[in-house]
Design a protein around this motif. Sequence first.
Motif, short mmCIF file in Angstrom:
data_model
loop_
_atom_site.label_atom_id
_atom_site.label_comp_id
_atom_site.label_asym_id
_atom_site.label_seq_id
_atom_site.Cartn_x
_atom_site.Cartn_y
_atom_site.Cartn_z
N SER A 114 2.01 5.07 2.94
CA SER A 114 0.76 5.51 3.57
C SER A 114 -0.36 5.49 2.54
O SER A 114 -0.11 5.66 1.34
N ASP A 115 -1.60 5.28 3.02
CA ASP A 115 -2.74 5.18 2.11
C ASP A 115 -3.13 6.54 1.53
O ASP A 115 -2.79 7.58 2.11
N VAL A 116 -3.85 6.51 0.43
CA VAL A 116 -4.22 7.77 -0.24
C VAL A 116 -5.70 7.90 -0.60
O VAL A 116 -6.14 8.98 -0.99
N GLY A 142 -13.06 10.95 4.83
CA GLY A 142 -13.62 10.53 6.10
C GLY A 142 -12.86 9.37 6.74
O GLY A 142 -13.44 8.56 7.45
N GLU A 143 -11.57 9.29 6.45
CA GLU A 143 -10.69 8.34 7.13
C GLU A 143 -9.36 9.05 7.37
O GLU A 143 -8.56 8.61 8.18
N GLY A 144 -9.15 10.16 6.68
CA GLY A 144 -7.92 10.94 6.91
C GLY A 144 -6.72 10.44 6.13
O GLY A 144 -5.57 10.77 6.46
N ALA A 179 -6.17 2.24 -2.90
CA ALA A 179 -7.40 1.48 -2.63
C ALA A 179 -7.35 0.69 -1.32
O ALA A 179 -7.74 -0.46 -1.26
N GLU A 180 -6.89 1.34 -0.25
CA GLU A 180 -6.86 0.64 1.04
C GLU A 180 -8.26 0.31 1.51
O GLU A 180 -8.49 -0.72 2.13
N GLU A 181 -9.20 1.21 1.22
CA GLU A 181 -10.58 0.97 1.67
C GLU A 181 -11.17 -0.27 0.99
O GLU A 181 -12.21 -0.79 1.42
N LEU A 182 -10.55 -0.71 -0.06
CA LEU A 182 -10.98 -1.94 -0.74
C LEU A 182 -9.99 -3.07 -0.47
O LEU A 182 -10.09 -4.14 -1.07
N THR A 204 2.57 4.74 7.83
CA THR A 204 1.94 5.71 8.72
C THR A 204 0.44 5.69 8.49
O THR A 204 -0.03 5.56 7.36
N HIS A 205 -0.31 5.79 9.58
CA HIS A 205 -1.76 5.84 9.48
C HIS A 205 -2.30 6.87 10.45
O HIS A 205 -1.89 6.91 11.60
N VAL A 206 -3.23 7.67 9.99
CA VAL A 206 -3.83 8.69 10.83
C VAL A 206 -4.48 8.06 12.07
O VAL A 206 -5.02 6.96 12.01
#
Length: 558
Positions: A114-116, A142-144, A179-182, A204-206
């Motif tokens: 899962s992303d952090v 702001g992405e959870g 760095a999922e947002e990137l 898993t993703h919110v």
Amino acid sequence: MKKTLYTLLVLVGMCSISGAQSKKSPKLTPEQARLEKLKQEAAAGVEKRAQLGQQINDMLFSFSELGFQEVESYRYLTELLEKNGFTVERGIANMPTAWLAKWGSGKPIIAIGSDVDCIPKASQKPGVAYQDPIVAGAPGHGEGHNSGQALNIISALAVKEIMEREKIPGTLVLWPGVAEELVGAKAFYVRDGYFKDVDACIFTHVGNNLGVSYGDAGNNGLVSVRFNFEGAAAHAAGAPWRGRSALDAVELMNIGWNFRREHLEVTQRSHYVIPDGGDQPNVVPSKAAVWYYFRERSYPKIKKLFDIGVKIAEGAAMMTDTKFTYEILGSAWPGHFNKPIAEAMYQNIKKVGLPTWSEEDQMLAMASQKELQAPKISGLATKVDTIGLPADSPTRMMGGQAMSIGGGSDDIADISWSLPTIVLRYPSNIPGLPGHHWSNAISMATPIAHKGVVYGAKAEAMTLIDMLLKPEIIKDAWDYYKNEQTKEMQYTPLISPKEMPAVYLNREIMNKFKPELSKYYYDPTKYKTYLEQLGIKYPTLRDDQKEDLKKIKLEAGK
Ligand SMILES: [Zn+2]
């Protein structure tokens, strides 16, 4: 009181799990009966760890770390996993904040990720239904992404306990989406071989419901490219004719792209920021840079879009008599997820159902929806999604066909194109908010997020037990992967063997905000929850918001 009620509801939930089972299949074989019993134990093991889930969730929320700078999150999570018997490999794939935590032995090897990372300028006090940052201008969740590791860890610990006692073979591999947002990490994990022996992956993703999908996810993949222009400096007033402005090149590239945009396919998404526009007006900018995301629905289309970008950059350089280079900072394939594992997960989702939301949870959700002008003021989800993409997805599949108009990206797709993978969505966020936005942090350290984490973890833990005890699931998963998913399209990375992760990104922003943010790091030894530490009344609404909710209730009652 609240806790007792919650425990009671959970017990009722547990009873209905066994109730539904006995109705459906009255005569279970001894293996089936054992499997069902262990799955219920796994769900109960998750429930037992609800407080740990809340602490991990709130801790990561308070760290508020941007992509590649997840230093505190990395330290906290790896230490926690080591304390719980996992062997941790740190700094994988040349990323200081990336890690793999392994426990168990033998097959199957199941990766659980899962992303952090969080979002720039999204700092927000949890439980407050209007904009109120913890630290003004700072990053925030702001992405959870603060919730997924909490979910994975409590589900893995519940399953580990059962595996130990029952001597069930298998290896659990926990990992972070750095760095999922990137879209900056996962293609490197794959390229550097960290998933080569893995049998299956649960990610898993919110979300705002408990759900899972399979097949084409309908979203876009992307390549993230920074164009660096170089000209010549000069006195901007004294001798402008001697200068060649790199900023002019950036502006002309953007103008070129924006004209060309009309003649691109409707599924493309492209956007840019100017990370370097020169230093000060009286010096002709000798250096300037523009950073693009080129998004499309398939690998060939992404490549084509990227090629158009390079051509326009060439044109801009020619017009301004400047030079340019480009570098790839991230990439993602469009998502495609595994059918047999999704189907196994969905059976468990139906058994787990949705959390029981309190009046306070619903008040926060509805007031936030009203504040952000959401399309519907309907509060939190109360009915489990059907198997498939989320109901509010702009890329919903119609009649099994990908009627996609394009959309966001997640580099989990690079893993899903390399081995059988699914994404479990869980209800820790509020429906109808803009996404990548401070308002998406409102619920993320409140009972809404905490309950969503526990319910998601139950579905995940039960599915892990299925995968460990029913080898046909992983066999069928590979059959789907080989004979359906990759029959006509095989994975080609968008990064080359020479690219390195752009781990320097966000460093300056984090250096700027970390001293102030660190004053608000969560201390679970002193406070039960982060809300308590911040002294926030749950939920916090303005008077006009309270009035609005009364009106909405009256309308609904008519
Ligand atoms: Zn995300």
